[in-house]
Design a protein around this motif. Structure first.
Motif, PDB file in Angstrom:
ATOM      1  N   SER A  50       1.595 -10.435  17.062  1.00  0.00           N
ATOM      2  CA  SER A  50       1.572 -11.448  16.377  1.00  0.00           C
ATOM      3  C   SER A  50       2.766 -11.412  15.287  1.00  0.00           C
ATOM      4  O   SER A  50       3.004 -10.296  14.868  1.00  0.00           O
ATOM      5  N   GLU A  51       3.337 -12.526  15.190  1.00  0.00           N
ATOM      6  CA  GLU A  51       4.601 -12.621  14.249  1.00  0.00           C
ATOM      7  C   GLU A  51       4.189 -12.643  12.689  1.00  0.00           C
ATOM      8  O   GLU A  51       3.047 -13.242  12.496  1.00  0.00           O
ATOM      9  N   GLN A  52       4.702 -11.819  11.699  1.00  0.00           N
ATOM     10  CA  GLN A  52       4.540 -12.012  10.310  1.00  0.00           C
ATOM     11  C   GLN A  52       4.990 -13.138   9.916  1.00  0.00           C
ATOM     12  O   GLN A  52       6.414 -13.688  10.214  1.00  0.00           O
ATOM     13  N   SER A  53       4.547 -13.863   8.924  1.00  0.00           N
ATOM     14  CA  SER A  53       4.987 -14.785   8.235  1.00  0.00           C
ATOM     15  C   SER A  53       5.898 -14.508   7.267  1.00  0.00           C
ATOM     16  O   SER A  53       6.295 -13.047   6.985  1.00  0.00           O
ATOM     17  N   THR A  54       6.816 -15.020   6.606  1.00  0.00           N
ATOM     18  CA  THR A  54       7.644 -14.958   5.733  1.00  0.00           C
ATOM     19  C   THR A  54       7.222 -14.105   4.543  1.00  0.00           C
ATOM     20  O   THR A  54       7.759 -13.158   4.122  1.00  0.00           O
ATOM     21  N   THR A  55       6.158 -14.595   4.178  1.00  0.00           N
ATOM     22  CA  THR A  55       5.551 -14.099   2.981  1.00  0.00           C
ATOM     23  C   THR A  55       5.284 -12.574   3.008  1.00  0.00           C
ATOM     24  O   THR A  55       5.349 -11.602   2.551  1.00  0.00           O
ATOM     25  N   ASP A  56       4.423 -12.418   4.439  1.00  0.00           N
ATOM     26  CA  ASP A  56       4.093 -11.261   4.781  1.00  0.00           C
ATOM     27  C   ASP A  56       5.166 -10.280   4.981  1.00  0.00           C
ATOM     28  O   ASP A  56       5.088  -9.055   4.706  1.00  0.00           O
ATOM     29  N   SER A  57       6.106 -10.766   5.504  1.00  0.00           N
ATOM     30  CA  SER A  57       7.500  -9.777   5.785  1.00  0.00           C
ATOM     31  C   SER A  57       8.090  -9.271   4.463  1.00  0.00           C
ATOM     32  O   SER A  57       8.385  -8.205   4.226  1.00  0.00           O
ATOM     33  N   LEU A 116      10.023  -5.686 -12.051  1.00  0.00           N
ATOM     34  CA  LEU A 116       8.907  -4.494 -12.080  1.00  0.00           C
ATOM     35  C   LEU A 116       7.687  -5.364 -12.235  1.00  0.00           C
ATOM     36  O   LEU A 116       6.629  -5.091 -11.510  1.00  0.00           O
ATOM     37  N   GLY A 117       7.587  -6.530 -12.928  1.00  0.00           N
ATOM     38  CA  GLY A 117       6.140  -7.194 -12.855  1.00  0.00           C
ATOM     39  C   GLY A 117       5.936  -8.004 -11.535  1.00  0.00           C
ATOM     40  O   GLY A 117       4.715  -7.977 -10.978  1.00  0.00           O
ATOM     41  N   SER A 118       6.894  -8.199 -10.863  1.00  0.00           N
ATOM     42  CA  SER A 118       6.748  -8.775  -9.631  1.00  0.00           C
ATOM     43  C   SER A 118       6.327  -7.817  -8.563  1.00  0.00           C
ATOM     44  O   SER A 118       5.500  -8.024  -7.679  1.00  0.00           O
ATOM     45  N   VAL A 119       6.917  -6.623  -8.719  1.00  0.00           N
ATOM     46  CA  VAL A 119       6.431  -5.578  -7.681  1.00  0.00           C
ATOM     47  C   VAL A 119       5.113  -5.290  -7.824  1.00  0.00           C
ATOM     48  O   VAL A 119       4.001  -5.119  -7.213  1.00  0.00           O
ATOM     49  N   ALA A 120       4.510  -4.950  -9.365  1.00  0.00           N
ATOM     50  CA  ALA A 120       3.099  -4.887  -9.824  1.00  0.00           C
ATOM     51  C   ALA A 120       2.187  -6.217  -9.167  1.00  0.00           C
ATOM     52  O   ALA A 120       1.302  -5.717  -8.717  1.00  0.00           O
ATOM     53  N   ALA A 121       2.739  -7.126  -9.208  1.00  0.00           N
ATOM     54  CA  ALA A 121       1.960  -8.411  -8.886  1.00  0.00           C
ATOM     55  C   ALA A 121       1.664  -8.470  -7.165  1.00  0.00           C
ATOM     56  O   ALA A 121       0.876  -8.739  -6.737  1.00  0.00           O
ATOM     57  N   VAL A 122       2.801  -8.145  -6.691  1.00  0.00           N
ATOM     58  CA  VAL A 122       2.926  -7.978  -5.050  1.00  0.00           C
ATOM     59  C   VAL A 122       1.863  -6.987  -4.605  1.00  0.00           C
ATOM     60  O   VAL A 122       0.964  -7.013  -3.680  1.00  0.00           O
ATOM     61  N   GLU A 123       1.856  -5.860  -5.348  1.00  0.00           N
ATOM     62  CA  GLU A 123       1.071  -4.681  -4.907  1.00  0.00           C
ATOM     63  C   GLU A 123      -0.633  -5.065  -5.331  1.00  0.00           C
ATOM     64  O   GLU A 123      -1.377  -4.708  -4.559  1.00  0.00           O
ATOM     65  N   MET A 124      -0.751  -5.830  -6.324  1.00  0.00           N
ATOM     66  CA  MET A 124      -2.136  -6.499  -6.525  1.00  0.00           C
ATOM     67  C   MET A 124      -2.458  -7.519  -5.591  1.00  0.00           C
ATOM     68  O   MET A 124      -3.662  -7.456  -5.282  1.00  0.00           O
ATOM     69  N   TYR A 125      -1.633  -8.339  -5.185  1.00  0.00           N
ATOM     70  CA  TYR A 125      -1.739  -9.319  -4.259  1.00  0.00           C
ATOM     71  C   TYR A 125      -2.441  -8.642  -2.947  1.00  0.00           C
ATOM     72  O   TYR A 125      -3.114  -9.011  -2.194  1.00  0.00           O
ATOM     73  N   GLN A 126      -1.555  -7.527  -2.745  1.00  0.00           N
ATOM     74  CA  GLN A 126      -1.815  -6.806  -1.215  1.00  0.00           C
ATOM     75  C   GLN A 126      -3.159  -6.139  -1.493  1.00  0.00           C
ATOM     76  O   GLN A 126      -4.008  -6.200  -0.344  1.00  0.00           O
ATOM     77  N   THR A 130      -5.755  -7.044  -3.065  1.00  0.00           N
ATOM     78  CA  THR A 130      -7.023  -7.916  -3.131  1.00  0.00           C
ATOM     79  C   THR A 130      -6.864  -8.879  -1.908  1.00  0.00           C
ATOM     80  O   THR A 130      -8.058  -8.866  -1.420  1.00  0.00           O
ATOM     81  N   HIS A 131      -5.876  -9.346  -1.211  1.00  0.00           N
ATOM     82  CA  HIS A 131      -6.010  -9.903  -0.120  1.00  0.00           C
ATOM     83  C   HIS A 131      -5.801  -9.324   1.354  1.00  0.00           C
ATOM     84  O   HIS A 131      -6.369  -9.815   2.401  1.00  0.00           O
ATOM     85  N   HIS A 132      -5.315  -8.127   1.236  1.00  0.00           N
ATOM     86  CA  HIS A 132      -5.261  -7.317   2.476  1.00  0.00           C
ATOM     87  C   HIS A 132      -5.551  -5.532   2.214  1.00  0.00           C
ATOM     88  O   HIS A 132      -4.819  -4.870   2.199  1.00  0.00           O
TER      89      HIS A 132
END
Length: 89
Positions: A2-9, A63-73, A75-77
């Motif tokens: 399966s191809e990853q979406s742009t957001t997932d990549s 730094l805040g964005s990286v923390a948000a990406v970690e939290m997103y990951q 909670t969602h995956h």
């Protein structure tokens, strides 16, 4: 396969290269702010100081964005979250 979406990549790149992402963001911030400040009619020392402050703010946002990406990951995956040692590395 399966191809990853742009957001997932983007999420996977950021999670695998956290420090590089922040370093590249700082470098782009300092370069962009120096370019902007150099077009203004103020003394050179102020241009450097302003550029440093702008780059600092951009880095804090990264730094805040990286923390948000970690939290997103997390909670969602949660199945894709890597196990880390007791120090969080």
């Amino acid at each position: 396969m399966s191809e990853q979406s742009t957001t997932d990549s983007i999420v996977s790149f950021v999670l695998e290269n956290k420090l590089k992402t922040i370093l590249y963001t700082w470098a782009a911030g300092i370069t962009g702010s120096l370019a902007y400040e150099w077009s203004r009619p103020i003394p050179g020392s102020l241009k450097i100081i302003h550029s440093r402050v702008y780059a600092q703010a951009i880095t804090l946002a990264a730094l805040g964005s990286v923390a948000a990406v970690e939290m997103y990951q997390a909670t969602h995956h949660p199945d894709k979250v890597k196990k880390v040692d007791k120090h969080g590395y």
